[in-house]
Motif scaffolding. Structure first.
Motif, mmCIF file in Angstrom:
data_model
loop_
_atom_site.group_PDB
_atom_site.id
_atom_site.type_symbol
_atom_site.label_atom_id
_atom_site.label_comp_id
_atom_site.label_asym_id
_atom_site.label_seq_id
_atom_site.Cartn_x
_atom_site.Cartn_y
_atom_site.Cartn_z
ATOM 1 N N ALA A 1 0.825 -1.210 0.000
ATOM 2 C CA ALA A 1 0.000 0.000 0.000
ATOM 3 C C ALA A 1 0.859 1.259 0.000
ATOM 4 N N ALA A 2 1.893 1.262 0.835
ATOM 5 C CA ALA A 2 2.729 2.456 0.966
ATOM 6 C C ALA A 2 3.461 2.777 -0.333
ATOM 7 N N LEU A 3 4.041 1.750 -0.970
ATOM 8 C CA LEU A 3 4.821 2.031 -2.174
ATOM 9 C C LEU A 3 3.923 2.327 -3.376
ATOM 10 N N LEU A 4 2.808 1.607 -3.513
ATOM 11 C CA LEU A 4 1.885 1.917 -4.606
ATOM 12 C C LEU A 4 1.400 3.355 -4.511
ATOM 13 N N ALA B 1 -1.244 9.236 3.579
ATOM 14 C CA ALA B 1 -1.083 9.586 2.171
ATOM 15 C C ALA B 1 -2.362 9.373 1.364
ATOM 16 N N GLY B 2 -3.359 8.722 1.957
ATOM 17 C CA GLY B 2 -4.634 8.558 1.261
ATOM 18 C C GLY B 2 -5.072 7.137 0.995
ATOM 19 N N VAL B 3 -4.337 6.153 1.491
ATOM 20 C CA VAL B 3 -4.777 4.765 1.349
ATOM 21 C C VAL B 3 -5.979 4.534 2.265
ATOM 22 N N TYR C 1 6.700 -2.795 12.080
ATOM 23 C CA TYR C 1 7.030 -2.193 10.792
ATOM 24 C C TYR C 1 5.764 -2.012 9.961
ATOM 25 N N GLY C 2 4.908 -3.028 9.967
ATOM 26 C CA GLY C 2 3.639 -2.909 9.269
ATOM 27 C C GLY C 2 2.801 -1.759 9.810
ATOM 28 N N GLN C 3 2.777 -1.609 11.127
ATOM 29 C CA GLN C 3 2.030 -0.498 11.740
ATOM 30 C C GLN C 3 2.635 0.852 11.386
ATOM 31 N N GLN D 1 14.094 4.571 2.052
ATOM 32 C CA GLN D 1 14.496 5.902 1.603
ATOM 33 C C GLN D 1 13.541 6.449 0.559
ATOM 34 N N TYR D 2 13.090 5.584 -0.348
ATOM 35 C CA TYR D 2 12.162 6.052 -1.377
ATOM 36 C C TYR D 2 10.849 6.523 -0.758
ATOM 37 N N LEU D 3 10.420 5.826 0.276
ATOM 38 C CA LEU D 3 9.195 6.244 0.959
ATOM 39 C C LEU D 3 9.392 7.509 1.784
#
Length: 505
Positions: free
Chosen positions: A30-33, A183-185, A172-174, A69-71
């Motif tokens: 979810a975070a990366l998409l 971000a809107g998920v 980590y999931g939390q 880092q990308y996130l």
């Protein structure tokens, strides 16, 4: 080959992605998409707090840094919130034979000295009386032995010290959930009771929850773990078993109290019919034993695990049953399997979370704009298959190249037939000290070299370029390399002191 349905996802723009399941896989997806696709695609994640999380992936490999880092994750906050520690290597104990150990570090021993790789010069130097092991030229190894760590920022490859993390995967999931939702998920709490499919194409159209709600989508990501609710149970995609190569099918996991001194590496300790992990976190230790029920009973595994803890257990062990292998098509119709639904490789080399990461990145690289095509699906499946198989072969290497004679398990692993690619790789190294990186192999040449040497595969020859310097010139050069590798140690902190100063844990 994947066949595009007559109606359904072919030619239909992807406007909404539905992720079935949360946990590490779901929230990483979810975070990366969301980060990459922003508002061009709606993302909804469906999960139920009634379903537990397997959570065996508490150790990682260095590419997790790129993901974080990308996130835009703040490393210090990440370390604090997930009770993370730094990881420089895995220490393999009793794998070649009882009483022996070696490291598989994230570093590359030595330095570039000429046309051929460092191991060739080291082998030539051994003939000239060099007493040092290959690991003595590895900064990661030196830091592991000294219990030290620091982040080194320098372009000089001699001082390169790649690292990863140990962390609480549930936390980590939390951590990612907070970021993704901000971000809107959209997160929907609910238990999936049924899956609605298109009458002709068989594509999934909606997830029906127990309370009657239906969650519609264009593309579905299966993060339902080992059960594979969408990819296997609904679409009927077959599971390709690798049990003939990797017969371990059970694990017991138990947390224990934290050590006073936190090691900067994972420990993997071989036992009678499997192996035990020890993973240091800042609030506790993660422990577990992986074993084959054909060679070891649950009671024996329990006794082995609980009798080999370095600190007091904080709970009773939890059993996890699995079959090593992969889902034969990890993208089928309009469903992509990410995480344990895509396959299971035991956590020997800490690849579970990386396979989640690479699956998401692979999906994003070929993400459909105007509909799912055969070419995209076929590429995704072929690329994923190759990656899974290279990791499988690397794990088999640890088991197969052993000299233990204390149990039927280890004798059978040594005598089994292995995949052709692995057989060829071992033969090439044994005869010539050469290792060449394969496409989609996440492990560098240095990783293969360390494990093959550690498991007792010693090359019979080396490249003739290593004969160019005289013996005295070569020994002097290696002495300078070793001195350079030791240089940063004096400025480094103990691992615990680094964590306290850097992230305040």
């Amino acid at each position: 080959m994947h066949q595009a349905p007559a109606t359904g996802s072919a030619g239909k723009p992807i406007r909404k992605v539905v992720i079935a399941g949360g946990g590490t896989a779901g929230w990483m997806t979810a975070a990366l998409l969301k980060k990459v696709l922003a508002d061009s695609v709606e993302i909804e994640l469906v999960e139920s707090e009634e379903i537990g999380i397997v959570g065996v992936g508490e150790a990682t490999i260095p590419p997790i840094q790129i993901f974080n880092q990308y996130l835009g994750l703040d490393e210090k906050a990440f370390l604090r919130d997930t009770h993370a520690t730094m990881k420089l290597a895995i220490k393999f104990e009793n794998w070649r034979k009882p009483g022996e150990s070696y490291y598989h570090t994230f570093g590359a021993p030595g330095a570039s000295l000429g046309f051929c790789n460092f191991q060739h010069y080291w082998l030539r130097a051994r003939e000239a009386g060099l007493p040092q092991s290959l690991w003595d030229y590895d900064l990661n190894y030196l830091c592991c032995e000294a219990g030290k760590f620091n982040i080194i920022k320098t372009p000089n490859p001699v001082y390169e010290m790649p690292y990863a993390y140990h962390f609480d995967s549930a936390l980590y999931g939390q951590f990612l959930r907070k970021m993704a939702e901000a971000a809107g998920v959209k997160r929907t709490e609910g238990m999936i009771e049924a899956v609605q499919q298109h009458g002709i194409s068989g594509d999934i159209e909606a997830l029906q929850l127990k309370d009657g709600r239906k969650i519609h989508g264009d593309l579905f990501v299966d993060c339902t773990g080992l059960r594979g609710l969408l990819i296997r149970q609904t679409l009927g995609v077959q599971y390709e078993s690798w049990a003939k190569y990797l017969p371990a099918n059970s694990a017991l996991a138990v947390p224990s109290e934290r050590f006073e001194k936190t090691l900067p590496y994972t420990r993997s300790i071989a036992h009678k019919a499997g192996w035990q992990w020890r993973i240091p976190l800042t609030h506790r230790n993660g422990n577990g034993i992986v074993y084959s029920s054909a060679y070891l009973s649950d009671d024996e595994a329990y006794s082995t695990l609980m009798g080999n803890l370095d600190s007091k257990a904080l709970a009773e062990p939890r059993k996890i049953s699995f079959e090593t292998g992969r889902t034969s098509s990890q993208w089928a119709k309009n469903v992509v399997a990410i995480g344990l639904s895509s396959g299971f490789l035991e956590p020997l080399e800490s690849t579970s979370i990386h396979l989640i990461q690479s699956g998401i990145v692979r999906l994003l690289k070929v993400f459909p704009n105007q509909g799912i095509s055969d070419a995209v699906v076929d590429y995704y499946n072929a690329d994923s298959k190759q990656e899974f198989e290279t990791i499988r072969d690397f794990i088999i290497l640890h088991y197969h190249a052993n000299e233990r004679d204390d149990s039927e398990f280890w004798r059978d692993m040594r005598n089994m037939a292995v995949p052709a690619r692995l057989q060829e790789k071992m033969a090439l190294f044994r005869e010539s000290a050469q290792v060449f990186n394969d496409h989609n192999d996440i492990f560098r040449d240095a990783s293969w070299i360390q494990v093959m040497l550690g498991q007792g595969i010693m090359p019979r020859d080396y490249h003739p370029a290593a004969k160019v310097p005289t013996s005295s010139e070569l020994l002097a050069t290696l002495g300078k390399v070793q001195e350079a590798k030791h240089q940063p140690l004096a400025q480094m902190l103990s691992h615990d002191e680094f964590l306290a100063r850097y992230s305040g844990v």
